[in-house]
Design a protein around this motif. Structure first.
Motif, PDB file in Angstrom:
ATOM      1  N   LYS A 478      44.583  64.876  39.252  1.00 23.14           N
ATOM      2  CA  LYS A 478      44.829  64.080  40.456  1.00 23.14           C
ATOM      3  C   LYS A 478      43.895  62.881  40.514  1.00 23.14           C
ATOM      4  N   ASN A 479      42.668  63.104  40.068  1.00 23.77           N
ATOM      5  CA  ASN A 479      41.715  61.990  40.017  1.00 23.77           C
ATOM      6  C   ASN A 479      42.255  60.874  39.125  1.00 23.77           C
ATOM      7  N   GLN A 480      42.785  61.237  37.966  1.00 25.44           N
ATOM      8  CA  GLN A 480      43.325  60.237  37.035  1.00 25.44           C
ATOM      9  C   GLN A 480      44.556  59.550  37.624  1.00 25.44           C
ATOM     10  N   ALA A 481      45.411  60.340  38.269  1.00 24.01           N
ATOM     11  CA  ALA A 481      46.629  59.770  38.846  1.00 24.01           C
ATOM     12  C   ALA A 481      46.298  58.789  39.965  1.00 24.01           C
ATOM     13  N   TYR A 482      45.369  59.169  40.824  1.00 23.17           N
ATOM     14  CA  TYR A 482      44.992  58.281  41.934  1.00 23.17           C
ATOM     15  C   TYR A 482      44.244  57.049  41.428  1.00 23.17           C
ATOM     16  N   THR A 483      43.475  57.221  40.349  1.00 20.63           N
ATOM     17  CA  THR A 483      42.783  56.066  39.751  1.00 20.63           C
ATOM     18  C   THR A 483      43.796  55.071  39.203  1.00 20.63           C
ATOM     19  N   LEU A 484      44.796  55.581  38.490  1.00 20.59           N
ATOM     20  CA  LEU A 484      45.840  54.719  37.937  1.00 20.59           C
ATOM     21  C   LEU A 484      46.591  54.012  39.057  1.00 20.59           C
ATOM     22  N   ARG A 485      46.917  54.760  40.110  1.00 22.33           N
ATOM     23  CA  ARG A 485      47.639  54.157  41.241  1.00 22.33           C
ATOM     24  C   ARG A 485      46.808  53.063  41.899  1.00 22.33           C
ATOM     25  N   GLN A 486      45.530  53.330  42.021  1.00 17.75           N
ATOM     26  CA  GLN A 486      44.640  52.344  42.623  1.00 17.75           C
ATOM     27  C   GLN A 486      44.575  51.072  41.768  1.00 17.75           C
ATOM     28  N   GLN A 487      44.518  51.239  40.465  1.00 15.30           N
ATOM     29  CA  GLN A 487      44.488  50.086  39.561  1.00 15.30           C
ATOM     30  C   GLN A 487      45.790  49.278  39.645  1.00 15.30           C
ATOM     31  N   GLN A 488      46.918  49.985  39.749  1.00 15.98           N
ATOM     32  CA  GLN A 488      48.219  49.310  39.862  1.00 15.98           C
ATOM     33  C   GLN A 488      48.291  48.492  41.158  1.00 15.98           C
ATOM     34  N   LEU A 489      47.820  49.078  42.249  1.00 14.09           N
ATOM     35  CA  LEU A 489      47.836  48.364  43.528  1.00 14.09           C
ATOM     36  C   LEU A 489      46.950  47.135  43.477  1.00 14.09           C
ATOM     37  N   GLN A 490      45.784  47.268  42.848  1.00 15.35           N
ATOM     38  CA  GLN A 490      44.880  46.124  42.722  1.00 15.35           C
ATOM     39  C   GLN A 490      45.517  45.017  41.887  1.00 15.35           C
ATOM     40  N   ALA A 491      46.191  45.408  40.806  1.00 16.01           N
ATOM     41  CA  ALA A 491      46.860  44.416  39.962  1.00 16.01           C
ATOM     42  C   ALA A 491      47.968  43.702  40.732  1.00 16.01           C
ATOM     43  N   GLN A 492      48.727  44.472  41.545  1.00 15.92           N
ATOM     44  CA  GLN A 492      49.793  43.867  42.347  1.00 15.92           C
ATOM     45  C   GLN A 492      49.225  42.884  43.373  1.00 15.92           C
ATOM     46  N   GLU A 493      48.116  43.284  43.991  1.00 17.82           N
ATOM     47  CA  GLU A 493      47.482  42.403  44.981  1.00 17.82           C
ATOM     48  C   GLU A 493      46.981  41.119  44.326  1.00 17.82           C
ATOM     49  N   GLN A 494      46.386  41.246  43.141  1.00 20.04           N
ATOM     50  CA  GLN A 494      45.886  40.069  42.439  1.00 20.04           C
ATOM     51  C   GLN A 494      47.028  39.139  42.029  1.00 20.04           C
ATOM     52  N   ALA A 495      48.121  39.745  41.567  1.00 19.12           N
ATOM     53  CA  ALA A 495      49.278  38.938  41.167  1.00 19.12           C
ATOM     54  C   ALA A 495      49.862  38.202  42.367  1.00 19.12           C
ATOM     55  N   LEU A 496      49.944  38.906  43.515  1.00 19.32           N
ATOM     56  CA  LEU A 496      50.483  38.287  44.721  1.00 19.32           C
ATOM     57  C   LEU A 496      49.569  37.170  45.212  1.00 19.32           C
ATOM     58  N   ALA A 497      48.257  37.411  45.145  1.00 22.28           N
ATOM     59  CA  ALA A 497      47.301  36.387  45.579  1.00 22.28           C
ATOM     60  C   ALA A 497      47.393  35.153  44.688  1.00 22.28           C
ATOM     61  N   ALA A 498      47.550  35.375  43.376  1.00 17.77           N
ATOM     62  CA  ALA A 498      47.657  34.248  42.447  1.00 17.77           C
ATOM     63  C   ALA A 498      48.947  33.465  42.681  1.00 17.77           C
ATOM     64  N   LYS A 499      50.026  34.203  43.012  1.00 21.12           N
ATOM     65  CA  LYS A 499      51.317  33.549  43.255  1.00 21.12           C
ATOM     66  C   LYS A 499      51.275  32.675  44.499  1.00 21.12           C
ATOM     67  N   ASN A 500      50.557  33.163  45.536  1.00 19.06           N
ATOM     68  CA  ASN A 500      50.509  32.440  46.813  1.00 19.06           C
ATOM     69  C   ASN A 500      49.360  31.446  46.907  1.00 19.06           C
ATOM     70  N   ALA A 501      48.527  31.394  45.869  1.00 15.49           N
ATOM     71  CA  ALA A 501      47.368  30.498  45.919  1.00 15.49           C
ATOM     72  C   ALA A 501      47.819  29.050  45.827  1.00 15.49           C
ATOM     73  N   PRO A 502      47.206  28.134  46.597  1.00 15.11           N
ATOM     74  CA  PRO A 502      47.559  26.719  46.501  1.00 15.11           C
ATOM     75  C   PRO A 502      47.114  26.146  45.162  1.00 15.11           C
ATOM     76  N   PRO A 503      47.727  25.051  44.723  1.00 13.11           N
ATOM     77  CA  PRO A 503      47.320  24.426  43.453  1.00 13.11           C
ATOM     78  C   PRO A 503      45.834  24.090  43.493  1.00 13.11           C
ATOM     79  N   SER A 504      45.154  24.288  42.389  1.00 18.43           N
ATOM     80  CA  SER A 504      43.715  24.015  42.342  1.00 18.43           C
ATOM     81  C   SER A 504      43.447  22.541  42.509  1.00 18.43           C
ATOM     82  N   GLN A 505      42.470  22.243  43.405  1.00 16.29           N
ATOM     83  CA  GLN A 505      42.099  20.836  43.613  1.00 16.29           C
ATOM     84  C   GLN A 505      41.300  20.297  42.441  1.00 16.29           C
ATOM     85  N   ASN A 506      40.819  21.218  41.599  1.00 13.99           N
ATOM     86  CA  ASN A 506      40.003  20.788  40.473  1.00 13.99           C
ATOM     87  C   ASN A 506      40.793  20.705  39.177  1.00 13.99           C
TER      88      ASN A 506
END
Length: 524
Positions: A478-506
């Motif tokens: 269960k520890n491994q399953a919840y760890t994997l699920r947590q990693q998947q959620l973090q990856a989804q959040e990062q992907a969503l944040a990158a998709k919604n991020a405004p174009p870099s001013q730099n």
């Protein structure tokens, strides 16, 4: 804490000046209950919050006061995504807050010793300033008014809502006079100390010293060498530092090109001839003749002196030095501030902390006194069920696992069944060698555990210690399953944040972007 209204440098001595202003204030019934003399009956928890839990000097301290100081610390847990400390640990934070109040009282004593007083008129002015700069706009927002609403508009709105409250009573209820008083004392003391440093000056002085003594170098030889160096300095003043490094007999400044930096008051410690020579110089000037000093007890030699600069302290530097002076004054006043803890829960925590200063050998007498303090707390006053949890921790220190387990079982009855409590019981049972009892506790813990990898990993380790390989495998899976699920959620959040991020001013401009030249003047 967001409504402090105090400079960052005095945070050590600050309390929140403004009482918590939350959305729960909205509504006529809540406004009408803000008055101190409200006829509404207090709940038991409200009465406890207003009860005196400690005495610091002449100030009676309530739990509510301590909780206001604690609030910013507890907010940091939330800020960093950490769970808040458990209820049984809060008295430890309150003791730290008590130390803050002691520092604040010491600040007041230090200010009063420095001749500073705070008048009623200054308190009124300070209250009005805090209202203007920190409170009014928030009250206006809660009343769905413009942030720039006037006092009259706020009063009119309150009257229309039928609220038995006004701007005047809001000021009285929301702006904490004790905290404001500390702020005003600190402001005046800081100003007083800074004003003492207005004329503070730093002298940057370079010199070359050529010594003589009766054994190695005669005075005549030293003078001849010094005169040659003085002529070289006059011919090329920019070489002063270089000549000092190569020739000076002063080990304290030689490697720095003969440089010293002294505060004006430090000049009094110089030998008379050196001090008198500096007094004749303007910044950028060198002594026109050698400066002779002869003393068989210290040294004998010829000086060539150059005054690099005289710099006055900036306002920022004066304020920095003033803070240092205030710290000294507060440290001097603090031992005279008596602190007496009256609340048995806080007193128990204080005794527990004192007993645990040396973990390898805790003070059993103090630990037993801590338990005695907890026994003073009535069960109806311990709605959070923290007494048995605290007792368990003390009994563990006393190496009484059987009694600690009984206390933890009592905590389950009074505080609710929690996975953390079951884990503590399991650990004690394993230490006793009762592996069967430990496995039963782990089975109950599994029913309570949330899908958090850390908890299930901990359960797996405890099953291993208890010798249950089936339980170990199950919980670690269960520890491994919840760890994997947590990693998947973090990856989804990062992907969503990158998709919604405004174009870099730099982002680098296109090479063919209009108005951009690859041959800008001065650039190669």
């Amino acid at each position: 804490m967001s409504l402090m209204g105090m400079k960052q440098h005095i945070q050590k001595f600050s309390l929140p000046i403004v009482a918590f202003i939350g959305v729960s204030m909205l509504g006529t019934s809540v406004y009408s209950g803000l008055g101190r003399n409200s006829g509404n009956a207090r709940t038991r928890s409200e009465a406890k919050a207003e009860a005196t839990v400690a005495q610091v000097g002449s100030q009676a301290v309530t739990q509510r006061m301590l909780d206001r100081i604690m609030e910013p610390q507890l907010q940091q847990f939330k800020m960093f995504g950490m769970p808040p400390p458990p209820a049984e640990a809060l008295d430890g934070y309150r003791l730290r807050a008590l130390d803050d109040i002691k520092s604040q009282e010491a600040l007041v004593v230090a200010a009063q010793k420095a001749g500073i007083t705070i008048s009623d008129a200054e308190m009124k002015t300070g209250t009005d300033e805090v209202w203007e700069t920190q409170v009014r706009s928030k009250i206006a927002q809660q009343l769905t008014l413009s942030e720039k609403a006037t006092d009259k508009e706020i009063n009119d709105t309150l009257a229309k809502q039928g609220a038995n409250i006004s701007v005047a009573s809001l000021k009285e209820q929301l702006i904490l006079p004790d905290s404001l008083r500390i702020k005003l004392f600190n402001d005046k003391l800081t100003k007083q100390q800074a004003e003492k440093l207005v004329a503070l000056e730093t002298y940057k002085v370079r010199h070359i010293l050529i010594n003589w003594d009766s054994k190695k170098t005669t005075e005549a030889a030293a003078k001849a060498k010094a005169e040659k160096l003085l002529a070289d300095v006059k011919a090329n003043p920019t070489k002063f530092a270089e000549l000092a490094k190569a020739n000076s007999d002063d080990p304290g400044s030689k490697d720095k090109g003969g440089l010293y930096e002294w505060k004006k008051e430090e000049l009094t410690g110089l030998v008379p001839e050196f001090k008198a020579a500096i007094a004749t110089l303007k910044p950028g000037e060198t002594t026109p003749a050698l400066v002779r000093h002869a003393d068989p007890k210290s040294y004998s030699g010829f000086h060539i002196i150059h005054l690099d600069a005289i710099s006055k302290a900036t306002p920022e530097k004066r304020e920095e030095l003033a803070r240092g002076e205030i710290t000294k004054l507060v440290d001097a006043a603090a031992p005279g501030i008596k602190v007496e803890v009256l609340d048995p829960g806080m007193r128990s925590m204080q005794l527990f902390q004192d007993a645990s200063k040396y973990p390898a050998k805790p003070d059993e007498k103090l630990l037993n006194q801590a338990i005695a303090e907890l026994d003073k707390i009535k069960k109806e006053d311990d709605r959070a069920g923290i007494v048995p949890l605290r007792k368990a921790a003390i009994l563990e220190k006393l190496k009484q696992p059987e009694k600690a387990i009984v206390a933890l079982e009592d905590a389950i009855q009074s505080n609710g069944d929690k996975v953390e409590t079951r884990i503590r019981i399991t650990t004690l049972l394993i230490a006793k060698g009762d592996k069967a009892g430990a496995i039963k506790q782990l089975a109950e813990a599994e029913k309570l555990a949330l899908p958090e990898p850390g908890i299930w990993g901990q359960l797996g380790q405890l099953y291993k210690q208890a010798g249950d390989t089936v339980g170990e495998r199950r919980t670690l899976e269960k520890n491994q399953a919840y760890t994997l699920r947590q990693q998947q959620l973090q990856a989804q959040e990062q992907a969503l944040a990158a998709k919604n991020a405004p174009p870099s001013q730099n982002a680098p401009p296109s090479q063919n972007a209009p108005g951009k030249s690859t041959n800008a003047p001065g650039k190669r």
